[in-house]
Design a protein around this motif. Structure first.
Motif, PDB file in Angstrom:
ATOM      1  N   PRO A  16     -14.127  -2.294 -61.085  1.00  0.00           N
ATOM      2  CA  PRO A  16     -14.276  -1.173 -62.010  1.00  0.00           C
ATOM      3  C   PRO A  16     -13.553   0.088 -61.536  1.00  0.00           C
ATOM      4  CG  PRO A  16     -16.347  -1.601 -60.885  1.00  0.00           C
ATOM      5  CD  PRO A  16     -15.413  -2.733 -60.548  1.00  0.00           C
TER       6      PRO A  16
ATOM      7  N   ALA B 102     -14.730  -4.218 -70.028  1.00  0.00           N
ATOM      8  CA  ALA B 102     -16.034  -3.601 -70.269  1.00  0.00           C
ATOM      9  C   ALA B 102     -16.360  -3.644 -71.756  1.00  0.00           C
ATOM     10  CB  ALA B 102     -16.032  -2.153 -69.785  1.00  0.00           C
TER      11      ALA B 102
ATOM     12  N   LEU C 147     -11.384   1.148 -64.514  1.00  0.00           N
ATOM     13  CA  LEU C 147     -12.143   2.092 -65.334  1.00  0.00           C
ATOM     14  C   LEU C 147     -12.163   3.500 -64.745  1.00  0.00           C
ATOM     15  CD1 LEU C 147     -15.124  -0.299 -66.172  1.00  0.00           C
ATOM     16  CD2 LEU C 147     -13.193   0.288 -67.645  1.00  0.00           C
TER      17      LEU C 147
ATOM     18  N   THR D 119     -15.706  -6.475 -65.091  1.00  0.00           N
ATOM     19  CA  THR D 119     -14.658  -6.654 -64.097  1.00  0.00           C
ATOM     20  C   THR D 119     -15.261  -6.456 -62.719  1.00  0.00           C
ATOM     21  OG1 THR D 119     -12.537  -5.837 -63.262  1.00  0.00           O
ATOM     22  CG2 THR D 119     -13.957  -4.214 -64.320  1.00  0.00           C
TER      23      THR D 119
ATOM     24  N   VAL E 258     -20.038  -3.377 -67.544  1.00  0.00           N
ATOM     25  CA  VAL E 258     -18.817  -3.687 -66.805  1.00  0.00           C
ATOM     26  C   VAL E 258     -18.588  -5.192 -66.788  1.00  0.00           C
ATOM     27  CG1 VAL E 258     -17.686  -3.512 -64.550  1.00  0.00           C
ATOM     28  CG2 VAL E 258     -19.093  -1.628 -65.382  1.00  0.00           C
TER      29      VAL E 258
END
Length: 186
Positions: free
Chosen positions: A27, A6, A31, A24, A22
């Protein structure tokens, strides 16, 4: 291995939350609260995620130790980096990590050599392969299914079906000015 997951955007509100771009497909895994992430620049981290929520379609994160807007603004444009096992693969069949795609040979569906992927550029609308051609020039190939028809990790190649003009000079430029030039001058 480290992957950028991110990029921190602007501060949101006055309690230390930030918007996050973001990078990825996972997330919720990378995250989530409690995740400890390295940063680029390194002086900004490591950062531990205290909480996260979605607001108006954007992911908002709050980090431990960041309690106000000033602290949140200081993190703007910081990249968040997760440690990932190099053997770990994305869950989806047609999903790849950047490190899997870097250095793949790029060929057309007819077998013509185009070059080698040197970078993946993550743009808001789509990702691009930065392909270095044998002569040292670069070409940008949109990483979309219509153009990138196959990724073969075992053979270390990406097969593309480029539209005219993407990697060569076959494009025909149509202009209304050209049509006007063929008209009669009465």
């Amino acid at each position: 291995m480290q992957l950028v997951v991110a990029r921190i955007g602007r501060a949101h509100g006055i309690k230390g939350e930030v918007t996050v771009e973001v990078r990825t497909d996972e997330p919720e895994l990378r995250l989530g609260p409690g995740a400890v992430l390295a940063t680029d620049p390194a002086s900004a981290g490591p950062l531990t995620i205290a909480s996260g929520r979605v607001h108006s379609g954007r992911l908002l994160l709050r980090f431990e130790g960041v309690h106000d807007r000033t602290g949140a603004e200081a993190l703007r444009n910081t990249l968040l980096i997760a440690d990932v096992d190099p053997e770990e693969l994305p869950e989806g069949e047609d999903e790849y990590y950047d490190h899997q795609l870097i250095d793949l040979d790029v060929v057309t569906k007819d077998g013509e050599e185009v070059g080698r992927i040197t970078e993946i550029s993550h743009l808001p609308t789509q990702d691009l392969f930065v392909v270095e051609r044998p002569d040292g020039t670069e070409v940008y190939v949109p990483f979309v299914e219509e153009i990138v028809t196959e990724i073969d990790l075992e053979e270390q190649r990406a097969v593309i079906d480029p539209p005219p003009g993407l990697i060569d000079d076959r494009a025909e430029v149509a202009s209304s000015r050209d049509a006007a030039d063929t008209g009669d001058d009465a």
